[in-house]
Design an enzyme around this catalytic site. Structure first.
Site, mmCIF file in Angstrom:
data_model
loop_
_atom_site.group_PDB
_atom_site.id
_atom_site.type_symbol
_atom_site.label_atom_id
_atom_site.label_comp_id
_atom_site.label_asym_id
_atom_site.label_seq_id
_atom_site.Cartn_x
_atom_site.Cartn_y
_atom_site.Cartn_z
ATOM 1 C CB SER A 111 -2.773 5.892 4.143
ATOM 2 O OG SER A 111 -2.888 7.171 4.470
ATOM 3 C CG HIS A 168 0.739 9.511 2.653
ATOM 4 N ND1 HIS A 168 0.028 10.015 2.041
ATOM 5 C CD2 HIS A 168 0.129 8.024 3.334
ATOM 6 C CE1 HIS A 168 -1.132 9.562 2.225
ATOM 7 N NE2 HIS A 168 -1.251 8.538 2.999
ATOM 8 C CG ASP A 210 1.193 12.708 -0.031
ATOM 9 O OD1 ASP A 210 0.762 13.367 1.220
ATOM 10 O OD2 ASP A 210 0.965 11.568 -0.268
#
Length: 605
Positions: free
Chosen positions: A321, A582, A579
């Site tokens: 990702s 990312h 998070d």
């Protein structure tokens, strides 16, 4: 005769009233006899002296007016001083008396005519007087409220909303940074790079000096490129030759001349996972930091120039990702140079693992292929891959690699999926990873993370050396993208939680480096495997150390969780939902792609 007598009686009353008022003028300290005896007459006098504004007051209506309240009753008998005159309804004295009398006297010539030929008059009723009185009361009330409001203390502020205070503090970051940093200087030259930015904030990164960044290659320049463009790129190649791109500093671009390279609102291809401003982040300072290499400059990013290099070619990002994060950045970087209707994005091609952005005018594609371990694993489903017990087949790469053939620019990564455990489950079977009824074989061995990582990269490197034509395909390997879960590593406050509410890069890095949890063993393994490759030269894009400083650039609580935006309650719980893996876009991955752009330009030139 009766009417005349009544008129004479009224005149006599007015005469007595004026005489008493004149006497009271000389003795103003006590309630006057006139005030006690003739206050009703004063009101009648005012009513009769303004025939065009207020009709004569009917006798039956007067008690209703003067006896409305106890206060006015007491005033009528002289027990109280007169109330504040909202409309100046006080006894008229001095010059005011004369003016009143003058207004009441009709012109001499007009009196006989009026007596002989009286004009028809409509008998005024109580409603007309009530309307006039109501108008006066409205005006008086307005004046009273205005004066009273000026004397009243301001209303107390309500209790502050803590979430609003947090947002306000976040929003102030831009203005604070703008006040600290001067506007970006004019375009830099190689001979004056250091001095041109001395007045800006510099964040240095100590790096080893053994990086092999001499640029070159066997490929030739793309056909159809203008001579002027070729000369420009050749000059940029000279600027980059011998330059250590990954040793340098972060410089805050207050004027926004070089960062960000695009606006969040300008790229319709971004997913909700990375659109931090749209998801509630209040400051955009994380977008304004640009990377300044030491001893050289990155070439200015030119989307059209990159598209010319990609004309009739394919660029593919392969990995997890984080590589998808970088792919979205690249799509946004190039799409701004493509007219509307000449660009499309197709997702979940080829069993869902492939996403393809196409620039039709250039017959070019920028693609992403999901393969978090590069080799086959039980996490290969591009949409349902949150597997706690991860298993890999470190010798099985053919299934994924079949999709990498014919690509001209391959960008690989694999890292974050290795961090769940210190040991990785590896299938023992050398054959296909699936056994029996389609499930994964239960025969596996627990292997140290670094050892398993090396074996996977050796499998990948063998395929690259055997299958890639270096004259047609350029291969890049992205170093590890760091996470930021430990505020104590960068001296965070006692109440700091992960990367939540971080608004500036790390500035206190020591010469020994940061310890934020990056597994540098895997970094060394990757560099070692790439150096062992003989046939195909793979460019190692070493983003790890410079990215470790960017604790401010993560999506944090402004992102998705299981496909849905975080609720306000979840955003208020960063310990659970932040998070810190990312990155927001625009943001740090744009710098990674700027490195790719520099290498592609140098190779093509």
């Amino acid at each position: 005769m009766k009417k005349k007598k009544n008129g004479m009686g009224a005149a006599a009353d007015r005469g007595r009233l004026l005489a008493l008022a004149h006497h009271d003028k000389l003795n103003p300290t006590k309630p006057s006899e006139a005030q006690r005896r003739f206050k009703p007459s004063i009101l009648l006098l005012l009513g009769s002296s303004l025939p065009r504004l207020v009709p004569p007051l009917p006798s039956s209506f007067l008690p209703v007016v003067i006896k409305q309240t106890e206060f006015h009753q007491r005033w009528l008998v002289g027990d109280l001083n007169p109330p504040p005159p909202p409309c100046h309804l006080l006894p008229i004295q001095g010059q005011g008396q004369m003016q009143m009398q003058q207004r009441r006297k009709p012109p001499p010539a007009a009196a006989p005519v009026a007596a002989k030929q009286p004009s028809p008059r409509r008998t005024p009723g109580p409603l007309s007087f009530a309307g006039a009185l109501l108008s006066l009361l409205v005006v008086a009330t307005f004046l009273y409220i205005n004066d009273h409001g000026n004397m009243m203390p301001p209303h107390a502020s309500p209790d502050p909303d803590l979430r609003l205070l947090q947002e306000a503090a976040h929003q102030k970051v831009n203005s604070i940074l703008l006040s600290r940093h001067a506007p970006a200087p004019p375009p830099r030259t190689n001979t004056n790079t250091s001095s041109s930015d001395q007045h800006l904030r510099l964040i240095n990164i100590p790096m080893s000096s053994d990086l092999d960044l001499e640029l070159g290659g066997n490929s030739t320049s793309s056909s159809g490129v203008e001579i002027q463009f070729e000369q420009q790129q050749q000059q940029e190649e000279k600027n980059l030759r011998g330059c250590e791109l990954y040793k340098g500093r972060w410089v805050y671009d207050a004027a926004g001349r070089e960062a960000p390279l695009y606006r969040e609102s300008e790229c319709g291809f971004l997913t909700e996972q990375v659109t931090c401003m749209r998801n509630g982040r209040r400051d955009d300072s994380y977008q304004r930091w640009r990377w300044q290499p030491e001893g050289c400059d990155l070439p200015s990013f030119d989307a059209r120039a990159l598209l010319e290099r990609l004309r009739n070619k394919r660029m593919m990002f392969v990995g997890d990702s984080l590589n998808r994060n970088q792919w979205e950045s690249m799509v946004c970087l190039v799409q701004s140079a493509i007219p509307y209707g000449q660009k499309t994005l197709t997702k979940f091609v080829n069993n869902g693992s492939l996403n393809v952005f196409r620039a039709h005018e250039y017959n070019a594609t920028v693609e992403f292929y999901w393969a978090p371990f590069l080799v086959q694993s039980n996490s290969d489903d591009p949409q349902v891959h949150s597997v706690r017990d991860r298993v890999i087949a470190w010798r099985s790469i053919a299934k994924h690699a079949a999709n990498w053939k014919g690509v001209h620019y391959l960008v690989f990564n694999t890292y974050i999926w290795w961090l769940n455990n210190f040991q990785i489950k590896v299938l023992k079977s050398r054959g296909a990873p699936f056994a029996g009824s389609g499930g994964w074989s239960s025969r596996y061995a627990l292997v140290d993370r670094a050892i398993a990582y090396r074996e996977v990269l050796k499998t990948w490197a063998k395929w690259v050396d055997r299958r890639i034509d270096p004259n047609k395909t350029h291969v890049f390997f992205m170093a590890m993208s760091p996470n930021h879960f430990m505020p104590e590593a960068w001296g965070g406050s006692a109440g700091a939680v992960k990367c939540a509410m971080e608004t500036q890069p790390i500035v206190n890095r020591t010469s020994g480096g940061l310890d934020i949890g990056t597994d540098w063993r895997l970094h060394g393994v990757a560099r070692g495997v790439l150096r062992s490759m003989r046939r195909v030269g793979v460019r190692f894009v070493d983003i790890t150390a410079l990215s470790e400083l960017r604790k401010d650039a993560h999506t944090s609580v402004h992102t998705l969780r299981q496909g849905k935006l975080l609720t306000p309650e979840q955003q208020a719980d960063p310990r659970t939902y932040a998070d810190c893996i990312h990155w927001c876009l625009p943001g740090l991955p744009d710098t990674w792609n700027h490195f790719l752009y520099a290498h592609i330009v140098a190779h093509a030139a």
